[in-house]
Design a protein around this motif. Structure first.
Motif, PDB file in Angstrom:
ATOM      1  N   SER A  15       0.835  -1.197   0.000  1.00  0.00           N
ATOM      2  CA  SER A  15       0.000   0.000   0.000  1.00  0.00           C
ATOM      3  C   SER A  15       0.869   1.247   0.000  1.00  0.00           C
ATOM      4  O   SER A  15       2.007   1.232   0.460  1.00  0.00           O
ATOM      5  CB  SER A  15      -0.944   0.010   1.203  1.00  0.00           C
ATOM      6  N   ILE A  25      -7.101   7.530  -6.655  1.00  0.00           N
ATOM      7  CA  ILE A  25      -7.916   6.403  -7.126  1.00  0.00           C
ATOM      8  C   ILE A  25      -8.158   6.512  -8.621  1.00  0.00           C
ATOM      9  O   ILE A  25      -7.995   5.538  -9.363  1.00  0.00           O
ATOM     10  CB  ILE A  25      -9.245   6.316  -6.348  1.00  0.00           C
ATOM     11  N   TYR A  28      -4.819   5.678 -10.471  1.00  0.00           N
ATOM     12  CA  TYR A  28      -4.480   4.254 -10.479  1.00  0.00           C
ATOM     13  C   TYR A  28      -5.499   3.424 -11.251  1.00  0.00           C
ATOM     14  O   TYR A  28      -5.134   2.439 -11.897  1.00  0.00           O
ATOM     15  CB  TYR A  28      -4.276   3.734  -9.055  1.00  0.00           C
ATOM     16  N   GLN A  29      -6.751   3.804 -11.207  1.00  0.00           N
ATOM     17  CA  GLN A  29      -7.756   3.045 -11.957  1.00  0.00           C
ATOM     18  C   GLN A  29      -7.435   3.079 -13.450  1.00  0.00           C
ATOM     19  O   GLN A  29      -7.522   2.058 -14.129  1.00  0.00           O
ATOM     20  CB  GLN A  29      -9.153   3.598 -11.681  1.00  0.00           C
ATOM     21  N   ASP A  38      -7.706  -4.367 -11.952  1.00  0.00           N
ATOM     22  CA  ASP A  38      -8.964  -3.679 -11.678  1.00  0.00           C
ATOM     23  C   ASP A  38      -9.033  -3.155 -10.249  1.00  0.00           C
ATOM     24  O   ASP A  38      -8.377  -3.683  -9.350  1.00  0.00           O
ATOM     25  CB  ASP A  38     -10.149  -4.642 -11.862  1.00  0.00           C
ATOM     26  N   LYS A  39      -9.898  -2.155 -10.045  1.00  0.00           N
ATOM     27  CA  LYS A  39     -10.234  -1.744  -8.685  1.00  0.00           C
ATOM     28  C   LYS A  39     -11.174  -2.813  -8.141  1.00  0.00           C
ATOM     29  O   LYS A  39     -12.204  -3.102  -8.729  1.00  0.00           O
ATOM     30  CB  LYS A  39     -10.905  -0.373  -8.671  1.00  0.00           C
ATOM     31  N   HIS A  42     -13.427  -0.401  -2.613  1.00  0.00           N
ATOM     32  CA  HIS A  42     -13.387   1.054  -2.438  1.00  0.00           C
ATOM     33  C   HIS A  42     -14.076   1.381  -1.121  1.00  0.00           C
ATOM     34  O   HIS A  42     -15.223   1.021  -0.916  1.00  0.00           O
ATOM     35  CB  HIS A  42     -14.098   1.744  -3.598  1.00  0.00           C
ATOM     36  N   ALA A  47      -8.725   2.474  -1.396  1.00  0.00           N
ATOM     37  CA  ALA A  47      -9.191   1.645  -2.511  1.00  0.00           C
ATOM     38  C   ALA A  47      -8.130   0.585  -2.768  1.00  0.00           C
ATOM     39  O   ALA A  47      -6.935   0.810  -2.542  1.00  0.00           O
ATOM     40  CB  ALA A  47      -9.420   2.474  -3.763  1.00  0.00           C
ATOM     41  N   PHE A  49      -6.690  -2.503  -5.528  1.00  0.00           N
ATOM     42  CA  PHE A  49      -6.611  -2.936  -6.916  1.00  0.00           C
ATOM     43  C   PHE A  49      -5.971  -4.312  -6.955  1.00  0.00           C
ATOM     44  O   PHE A  49      -5.167  -4.664  -6.093  1.00  0.00           O
ATOM     45  CB  PHE A  49      -5.749  -1.952  -7.721  1.00  0.00           C
ATOM     46  N   PRO A  54      -7.530  -7.903  -3.390  1.00  0.00           N
ATOM     47  CA  PRO A  54      -6.690  -6.725  -3.153  1.00  0.00           C
ATOM     48  C   PRO A  54      -5.203  -7.066  -3.058  1.00  0.00           C
ATOM     49  O   PRO A  54      -4.773  -7.770  -2.146  1.00  0.00           O
ATOM     50  CB  PRO A  54      -7.195  -6.187  -1.814  1.00  0.00           C
ATOM     51  N   TRP A  57      -2.983  -1.312  -2.478  1.00  0.00           N
ATOM     52  CA  TRP A  57      -3.885  -0.346  -1.854  1.00  0.00           C
ATOM     53  C   TRP A  57      -3.340   1.060  -1.997  1.00  0.00           C
ATOM     54  O   TRP A  57      -2.138   1.278  -1.878  1.00  0.00           O
ATOM     55  CB  TRP A  57      -4.016  -0.632  -0.358  1.00  0.00           C
TER      56      TRP A  57
END
Length: 135
Positions: A15, A25, A28-29, A38-39, A42, A47, A49, A54, A57
């Protein structure tokens, strides 16, 4: 991803802290989508990914203090082609990241390596790399 797939990994997740969560967010998305990441979660403070669960983060610091960048710290993301590395870099720069190493080979890393480095919106060093066993 199966439980067996997760067990075979060395790292569960990493993270990075941010002072601008919603912007981070969005950054990074878009950037991680170039690597098919992918995310996957959230929350108000963070959030996550990944590819099914996960793995990465972006979050406000847990201690409510100021987010800071670690000297010598970076997060490397897996690319499955040189094209993905190039697109990761292009998208990151277009969204305000700073180039910290253009896409290409690095003699110090050996012939199979092709990657790039950028500083994200908070100054965190991130990388996308492709390791070609034969290309």
């Amino acid at each position: 991803m199966s439980v067996a797939g997760r067990i075979s990994r060395s790292i569960c997740h990493a993270s990075l802290g941010t002072e601008q969560l919603e912007q981070a967010i969005a950054f990074y998305q878009t950037v991680l989508a170039t690597l098919n990441i992918d995310k996957v979660a959230h929350y108000e403070h963070a959030a996550a990914f990944g590819k099914g669960y996960p793995e990465f983060w972006i979050q406000r610091p847990f201690d409510q203090g100021k987010a800071s960048v670690g000297n010598g710290t970076h997060i490397g993301f897996v690319a499955t082609s040189k094209t993905q590395v190039d697109e990761f870099h292009r998208q990151a720069i277009s969204l305000g990241a700073v180039c910290n190493g253009a896409p290409g080979p690095r003699a110090d890393y050996g012939e199979p390596y092709y990657g790039c480095f950028v500083l994200d919106l908070d100054g965190n060093r991130i990388e996308a790399s492709y390791w070609a066993l034969s290309d």
